[in-house]
Design a protein around this motif. Sequence first.
Motif, PDB file in Angstrom:
ATOM      1  N   GLY A 112      33.222  19.020-100.013  1.00 41.42           N
ATOM      2  CA  GLY A 112      32.047  19.876-100.222  1.00 41.42           C
ATOM      3  C   GLY A 112      32.080  20.601-101.546  1.00 41.42           C
ATOM      4  O   GLY A 112      32.755  20.182-102.497  1.00 41.42           O
ATOM      5  N   ASP A 118      32.762  22.793-104.655  1.00 40.18           N
ATOM      6  CA  ASP A 118      34.004  23.266-105.275  1.00 40.18           C
ATOM      7  C   ASP A 118      34.030  24.787-105.175  1.00 40.18           C
ATOM      8  O   ASP A 118      33.331  25.483-105.901  1.00 40.18           O
ATOM      9  CB  ASP A 118      34.055  22.804-106.735  1.00 40.18           C
ATOM     10  N   GLU A 155      26.067  17.415 -96.953  1.00 45.09           N
ATOM     11  CA  GLU A 155      24.715  17.514 -97.540  1.00 45.09           C
ATOM     12  C   GLU A 155      24.410  16.263 -98.354  1.00 45.09           C
ATOM     13  O   GLU A 155      23.305  15.708 -98.275  1.00 45.09           O
ATOM     14  CB  GLU A 155      24.623  18.789 -98.389  1.00 45.09           C
ATOM     15  N   ILE A 165      29.320  32.236 -96.160  1.00 48.11           N
ATOM     16  CA  ILE A 165      28.181  31.849 -97.003  1.00 48.11           C
ATOM     17  C   ILE A 165      27.189  31.053 -96.160  1.00 48.11           C
ATOM     18  O   ILE A 165      27.325  30.969 -94.944  1.00 48.11           O
ATOM     19  CB  ILE A 165      28.638  31.046 -98.248  1.00 48.11           C
ATOM     20  N   GLY A 216      22.773  23.173-100.219  1.00 49.81           N
ATOM     21  CA  GLY A 216      22.487  21.855-100.793  1.00 49.81           C
ATOM     22  C   GLY A 216      21.569  21.016 -99.927  1.00 49.81           C
ATOM     23  O   GLY A 216      21.596  19.792-100.005  1.00 49.81           O
TER      24      GLY A 216
HETATM   25  C1  1HE Z   1      39.276  22.272-102.960  1.00 53.11           C
HETATM   26  C2  1HE Z   1      38.314  22.135-101.958  1.00 53.11           C
HETATM   27  C3  1HE Z   1      37.035  22.732-102.185  1.00 53.11           C
HETATM   28  C4  1HE Z   1      40.105  21.148-101.290  1.00 53.11           C
HETATM   29  N1  1HE Z   1      36.849  23.373-103.355  1.00 53.11           N
HETATM   30  N2  1HE Z   1      39.037  22.925-104.103  1.00 53.11           N
HETATM   31  N3  1HE Z   1      34.495  23.264 -98.226  1.00 53.11           N
HETATM   32  C5  1HE Z   1      35.506  23.693 -97.461  1.00 53.11           C
HETATM   33  O1  1HE Z   1      35.573  24.828 -97.018  1.00 53.11           O
HETATM   34  C6  1HE Z   1      36.600  22.705 -97.221  1.00 53.11           C
HETATM   35  C7  1HE Z   1      37.892  23.180 -97.844  1.00 53.11           C
HETATM   36  N4  1HE Z   1      38.905  22.129 -97.845  1.00 53.11           N
HETATM   37  C8  1HE Z   1      39.646  21.832 -96.751  1.00 53.11           C
HETATM   38  O2  1HE Z   1      39.451  22.327 -95.647  1.00 53.11           O
HETATM   39  C9  1HE Z   1      40.767  20.843 -96.945  1.00 53.11           C
HETATM   40  O3  1HE Z   1      41.063  20.768 -98.330  1.00 53.11           O
HETATM   41  C10 1HE Z   1      40.447  19.414 -96.438  1.00 53.11           C
HETATM   42  C11 1HE Z   1      40.402  19.404 -94.915  1.00 53.11           C
HETATM   43  C12 1HE Z   1      39.148  18.881 -97.017  1.00 53.11           C
HETATM   44  C13 1HE Z   1      41.561  18.437 -96.942  1.00 53.11           C
HETATM   45  O4  1HE Z   1      42.837  18.934 -96.564  1.00 53.11           O
HETATM   46  P1  1HE Z   1      44.124  18.364 -97.313  1.00 53.11           P
HETATM   47  O5  1HE Z   1      45.334  18.937 -96.610  1.00 53.11           O
HETATM   48  O6  1HE Z   1      44.034  16.885 -97.455  1.00 53.11           O
HETATM   49  O7  1HE Z   1      44.057  18.937 -98.834  1.00 53.11           O
HETATM   50  P2  1HE Z   1      44.371  20.407 -99.377  1.00 53.11           P
HETATM   51  O8  1HE Z   1      45.842  20.547 -99.597  1.00 53.11           O
HETATM   52  O9  1HE Z   1      43.704  21.450 -98.568  1.00 53.11           O
HETATM   53  O10 1HE Z   1      43.625  20.408-100.775  1.00 53.11           O
HETATM   54  C14 1HE Z   1      44.099  19.656-101.875  1.00 53.11           C
HETATM   55  C15 1HE Z   1      43.586  20.321-103.144  1.00 53.11           C
HETATM   56  O11 1HE Z   1      42.168  20.275-103.165  1.00 53.11           O
HETATM   57  C16 1HE Z   1      43.946  21.800-103.195  1.00 53.11           C
HETATM   58  O12 1HE Z   1      44.104  22.147-104.561  1.00 53.11           O
HETATM   59  P3  1HE Z   1      45.593  22.251-105.226  1.00 53.11           P
HETATM   60  O13 1HE Z   1      45.330  22.579-106.654  1.00 53.11           O
HETATM   61  O14 1HE Z   1      46.290  23.318-104.439  1.00 53.11           O
HETATM   62  O15 1HE Z   1      46.226  20.877-105.018  1.00 53.11           O
HETATM   63  C17 1HE Z   1      42.695  22.474-102.674  1.00 53.11           C
HETATM   64  O16 1HE Z   1      42.535  23.799-103.143  1.00 53.11           O
HETATM   65  C18 1HE Z   1      41.632  21.572-103.268  1.00 53.11           C
HETATM   66  N5  1HE Z   1      40.380  21.659-102.513  1.00 53.11           N
HETATM   67  N6  1HE Z   1      38.842  21.437-100.919  1.00 53.11           N
HETATM   68  C19 1HE Z   1      37.832  23.467-104.271  1.00 53.11           C
HETATM   69  N7  1HE Z   1      36.040  22.622-101.314  1.00 53.11           N
HETATM   70  C20 1HE Z   1      25.776  23.442-102.006  1.00 53.11           C
HETATM   71  S1  1HE Z   1      26.459  24.569-100.972  1.00 53.11           S
HETATM   72  C21 1HE Z   1      27.704  23.751-100.114  1.00 53.11           C
HETATM   73  C22 1HE Z   1      28.672  24.754 -99.565  1.00 53.11           C
HETATM   74  C23 1HE Z   1      29.941  24.112 -99.136  1.00 53.11           C
HETATM   75  O17 1HE Z   1      30.170  22.939 -99.324  1.00 53.11           O
HETATM   76  S2  1HE Z   1      31.050  25.128 -98.347  1.00 53.11           S
HETATM   77  C24 1HE Z   1      32.291  24.071 -97.771  1.00 53.11           C
HETATM   78  C25 1HE Z   1      33.437  24.063 -98.711  1.00 53.11           C
END
Ligand code: 1HE
Length: 252
Positions: A58, A60, A107, A132, A136
């Motif tokens: 989703g 960033d 989205e 939030i 999107g």
């Molecule tokens: C990210 C993001 C992100 C991972 N933005 N950096 N979305 C969320 O709330 C989902 C957040 N992400 C997660 O719950 C998990 O990352 C996952 C279930 C998707 C994957 O887990 P996993 O164990 O494979 O990976 P990880 O260790 O959590 O993440 C790996 C890296 O990706 C890590 O960065 P690093 O530098 O520490 O390696 C994470 O910080 C990064 N990362 N997801 C930024 N979303 C138009 S409005 C829409 C509004 C939304 O979409 S809100 C939903 C946001």
Amino acid sequence: MLKTEVRDNILLVALNRPDKRNAINDEAILAIENIFSTIPEGVKCAVIYGEGKHFSAGLDLSELTERDAVQGVYHSRMWHRALDKVQFGVVPVVAVLHGACIGGGLELASACHIRVAETSTFYALPEGQRGIFVGGGASVRVPKLIGMARMTDMMLTGRVYTADEGLQIGLSQYLADNGGGLTKALELAHKIASNAGMTNFALTHVLPRIADAGQDAGLMLESLMAAIAQDAPEAKLRLREFLEGRSKKVGE
Ligand code: 1HE
């Protein structure tokens, strides 16, 4: 950040930021807008998928903290513009989902016309838990797939749907084995690409408008579209081929 390739008359688009779980930042959403605004001549269908273990985590979230309300509105409108190009571009779009299909990832998926989910797929709208709201297009597109009550539940309680459940409730139309999603999507894309252009236009541009219209206007739009479609030389040719036994029967 995004990778594209034309294979036959199919455009393949890959989200290519696996180290960040294909989180979509401004650069990525603008690239999506650009790619779907400039589909190369001759392409008849597009397939979008994600590199790595997830379709997309989703939005960033690292970019979110720096925006005020006005910038937030423009940011959301930018997503709307980009995903409108996906939904209302010149070709139908098939999405291949696997792993996380979360927030903005869902989205993006819901702006596509067909969703093929590998069994690893899970769906969530964690915006509710992050304090939030979706921005999107989810509040418009997701209830059309699964109904408002299910989307409300996803956001109020953080409910996560599995690939199987997603198929049952309408988040995807097809389920594929892990690693088999792209093959399935390409098979569907070739079928879609072989349709008359007018049929694909009617299904991607007119049907959603009919679904949004009241009954009276919707039925009128249907009649107009039906008349235009049947008048096209390609429709006449296809009907003649069937009547002369030269085209496939249903199910063949
Ligand atoms: C990210 C993001 C992100 C991972 N933005 N950096 N979305 C969320 O709330 C989902 C957040 N992400 C997660 O719950 C998990 O990352 C996952 C279930 C998707 C994957 O887990 P996993 O164990 O494979 O990976 P990880 O260790 O959590 O993440 C790996 C890296 O990706 C890590 O960065 P690093 O530098 O520490 O390696 C994470 O910080 C990064 N990362 N997801 C930024 N979303 C138009 S409005 C829409 C509004 C939304 O979409 S809100 C939903 C946001």
